[in-house]
Structure formats: structure tokens, C-alpha cells
Motif scaffolding. Structure first.
Motif, PDB file in Angstrom:
ATOM      1  N   VAL A  30       0.820  -1.215   0.000  1.00 46.61           N
ATOM      2  CA  VAL A  30       0.000   0.000   0.000  1.00 46.61           C
ATOM      3  C   VAL A  30       0.851   1.261   0.000  1.00 46.61           C
ATOM      4  CG1 VAL A  30      -1.971  -1.099   1.107  1.00 46.61           C
ATOM      5  CG2 VAL A  30      -0.205  -0.048   2.517  1.00 46.61           C
ATOM      6  N   ASP A  31       2.160   1.117   0.034  1.00 48.24           N
ATOM      7  CA  ASP A  31       3.061   2.262   0.038  1.00 48.24           C
ATOM      8  C   ASP A  31       3.183   2.811  -1.382  1.00 48.24           C
ATOM      9  OD1 ASP A  31       4.858   4.143   0.837  1.00 48.24           O
ATOM     10  OD2 ASP A  31       6.535   2.753   1.082  1.00 48.24           O
ATOM     11  N   TRP A  32       2.997   4.097  -1.545  1.00 49.77           N
ATOM     12  CA  TRP A  32       3.034   4.706  -2.879  1.00 49.77           C
ATOM     13  C   TRP A  32       4.399   4.575  -3.531  1.00 49.77           C
ATOM     14  CZ3 TRP A  32       6.401   8.565  -4.158  1.00 49.77           C
ATOM     15  CH2 TRP A  32       7.029   9.225  -3.109  1.00 49.77           C
ATOM     16  N   LYS A  33       5.448   4.422  -2.727  1.00 46.40           N
ATOM     17  CA  LYS A  33       6.800   4.342  -3.288  1.00 46.40           C
ATOM     18  C   LYS A  33       7.010   3.075  -4.103  1.00 46.40           C
ATOM     19  CE  LYS A  33       8.448   6.105   0.974  1.00 46.40           C
ATOM     20  NZ  LYS A  33       7.717   5.538   1.930  1.00 46.40           N
TER      21      LYS A  33
ATOM     22  N   MET B   1      16.122  -0.900  -4.784  1.00 43.30           N
ATOM     23  CA  MET B   1      17.370  -0.330  -4.276  1.00 43.30           C
ATOM     24  C   MET B   1      17.295   1.195  -4.171  1.00 43.30           C
ATOM     25  SD  MET B   1      20.299  -2.616  -5.996  1.00 43.30           S
ATOM     26  CE  MET B   1      19.932  -4.295  -6.409  1.00 43.30           C
ATOM     27  N   VAL B   2      16.673   1.849  -5.140  1.00 44.36           N
ATOM     28  CA  VAL B   2      16.527   3.308  -5.101  1.00 44.36           C
ATOM     29  C   VAL B   2      15.655   3.728  -3.921  1.00 44.36           C
ATOM     30  CG1 VAL B   2      15.495   5.263  -6.328  1.00 44.36           C
ATOM     31  CG2 VAL B   2      16.981   3.681  -7.541  1.00 44.36           C
TER      32      VAL B   2
ATOM     33  N   PHE C 209      15.067   5.191   3.022  1.00 38.85           N
ATOM     34  CA  PHE C 209      15.467   4.483   4.230  1.00 38.85           C
ATOM     35  C   PHE C 209      16.984   4.562   4.342  1.00 38.85           C
ATOM     36  CE2 PHE C 209      11.603   2.414   2.604  1.00 38.85           C
ATOM     37  CZ  PHE C 209      10.749   2.698   3.652  1.00 38.85           C
ATOM     38  N   SER C 210      17.568   3.764   5.173  1.00 32.87           N
ATOM     39  CA  SER C 210      19.021   3.808   5.313  1.00 32.87           C
ATOM     40  C   SER C 210      19.696   3.162   4.112  1.00 32.87           C
ATOM     41  CB  SER C 210      19.447   3.080   6.587  1.00 32.87           C
ATOM     42  OG  SER C 210      19.201   1.700   6.452  1.00 32.87           O
ATOM     43  N   VAL C 211      20.948   3.499   3.920  1.00 34.04           N
ATOM     44  CA  VAL C 211      21.702   2.935   2.807  1.00 34.04           C
ATOM     45  C   VAL C 211      21.952   1.444   3.048  1.00 34.04           C
ATOM     46  CG1 VAL C 211      23.881   3.048   1.548  1.00 34.04           C
ATOM     47  CG2 VAL C 211      22.769   5.149   2.298  1.00 34.04           C
ATOM     48  N   ARG C 212      22.140   1.091   4.295  1.00 32.88           N
ATOM     49  CA  ARG C 212      22.383  -0.305   4.634  1.00 32.88           C
ATOM     50  C   ARG C 212      21.055  -1.045   4.713  1.00 32.88           C
ATOM     51  NH1 ARG C 212      25.571  -0.689   9.884  1.00 32.88           N
ATOM     52  NH2 ARG C 212      25.233  -2.871   9.371  1.00 32.88           N
TER      53      ARG C 212
ATOM     54  N   ALA D 234      19.551  -8.134   2.091  1.00 37.36           N
ATOM     55  CA  ALA D 234      19.058  -8.652   0.811  1.00 37.36           C
ATOM     56  C   ALA D 234      17.604  -9.099   0.936  1.00 37.36           C
ATOM     57  CB  ALA D 234      19.938  -9.801   0.339  1.00 37.36           C
ATOM     58  N   TYR D 235      17.217  -9.536   2.122  1.00 35.24           N
ATOM     59  CA  TYR D 235      15.845  -9.996   2.349  1.00 35.24           C
ATOM     60  C   TYR D 235      14.836  -8.874   2.111  1.00 35.24           C
ATOM     61  CZ  TYR D 235      11.798 -11.760   4.911  1.00 35.24           C
ATOM     62  OH  TYR D 235      10.534 -12.138   5.265  1.00 35.24           O
ATOM     63  N   ILE D 236      15.068  -7.713   2.666  1.00 36.90           N
ATOM     64  CA  ILE D 236      14.139  -6.580   2.507  1.00 36.90           C
ATOM     65  C   ILE D 236      14.134  -6.089   1.062  1.00 36.90           C
ATOM     66  CG2 ILE D 236      13.719  -4.181   3.179  1.00 36.90           C
ATOM     67  CD1 ILE D 236      12.809  -6.190   5.238  1.00 36.90           C
ATOM     68  N   ILE D 237      15.301  -6.012   0.449  1.00 39.14           N
ATOM     69  CA  ILE D 237      15.369  -5.565  -0.952  1.00 39.14           C
ATOM     70  C   ILE D 237      14.625  -6.541  -1.856  1.00 39.14           C
ATOM     71  CG2 ILE D 237      16.941  -5.198  -2.896  1.00 39.14           C
ATOM     72  CD1 ILE D 237      18.882  -3.936  -0.894  1.00 39.14           C
TER      73      ILE D 237
END
Length: 115
Positions: A41-44, A75-76, A82-85, A88-91
Motif C-alpha cells: 500500500v506504500d506509494w513508493k 534499491m533506489v 530508508f538507510s543505505v544499509r 538482501a531480504y528486505i530488498i
């Protein structure tokens, strides 16, 4: 086999995997679904997925292009919002969420298309 039948088969298999994982006690899929429910539901994620689905609809390697767009968008979003770090799971979950939105848009476009 028509494209509508293939998309429907993918939908049925996805729902079956979710239901089976809930009954077998597998924790990975329900936890990932909870995270995906918040992300979808996040517009991003939602807006770039819809834009890419329509912009690249006539590309020869559509799903390969969508996979690339999903990874780049994930990744963008991670770097800028969010943070740069990030793990891989979240990405990968964010990229999968992107692909789910593209799948839904494409399936609805196929169902709405007249023969």
C-alpha cells in the motif's frame, strides 16, 4: 495455453502455497506476507510498478524487464527513503512486492481485454 490461463494458474498456485504454508506451520511465508501487506500500500512501490507495467507493456522480454525494474526500484527506494544499509531480504521482498503489483495490473488488463 492462453495467457489468461497461465496467469490464472500462477494465481492459483500462489494462493495454494500460502494456504499450505499456514497449515504446515511454516513461519517464513506468513511473516513475509505480513511485511508485504505493509509494503504493497506504500506509494513508493505502487506508483513505479504501475508506471513500469504500462510503459514497458510492448517490450519483447516483459517479465525480465519488470524484474530489472523491480530490483532497481527497490534499491533506489532503500537508498533515498530508508538507510543505505539494508539486507538482501528486505530488498528482495520489496522487489517481489513490485512484481506482485505488476502481475495484478497485467492480469486485470488481460481480463479486461476483449478478444
Amino acid at each position: 495455453m492462453s495467457l489468461k490461463k497461465i496467469y490464472f494458474a500462477i494465481l492459483v498456485v500462489g494462493i495454494a502455497v500460502i494456504i499450505i504454508s499456514m497449515f504446515t506451520g511454516t513461519k517464513f511465508i506468513p511473516i513475509s506476507l505480513g511485511i508485504l501487506k505493509e509494503m504493497i500500500v506504500d506509494w513508493k512501490i505502487f506508483v513505479p510498478a504501475i508506471v513500469c507495467a504500462f510503459a514497458f507493456s510492448k517490450v519483447k522480454y516483459y517479465w525480465l524487464t519488470m524484474l530489472g525494474c523491480s530490483l532497481v526500484t527497490s534499491m533506489v527506494i532503500q537508498v533515498f527513503f530508508f538507510s543505505v544499509r539494508a539486507g538482501a531480504y528486505i530488498i528482495c521482498l520489496r522487489a517481489f512486492c513490485f512484481l506482485v503489483v505488476v502481475y495484478i495490473v497485467d492480469y486485470l488488463r488481460l481480463v479486461g481485454k476483449r478478444k
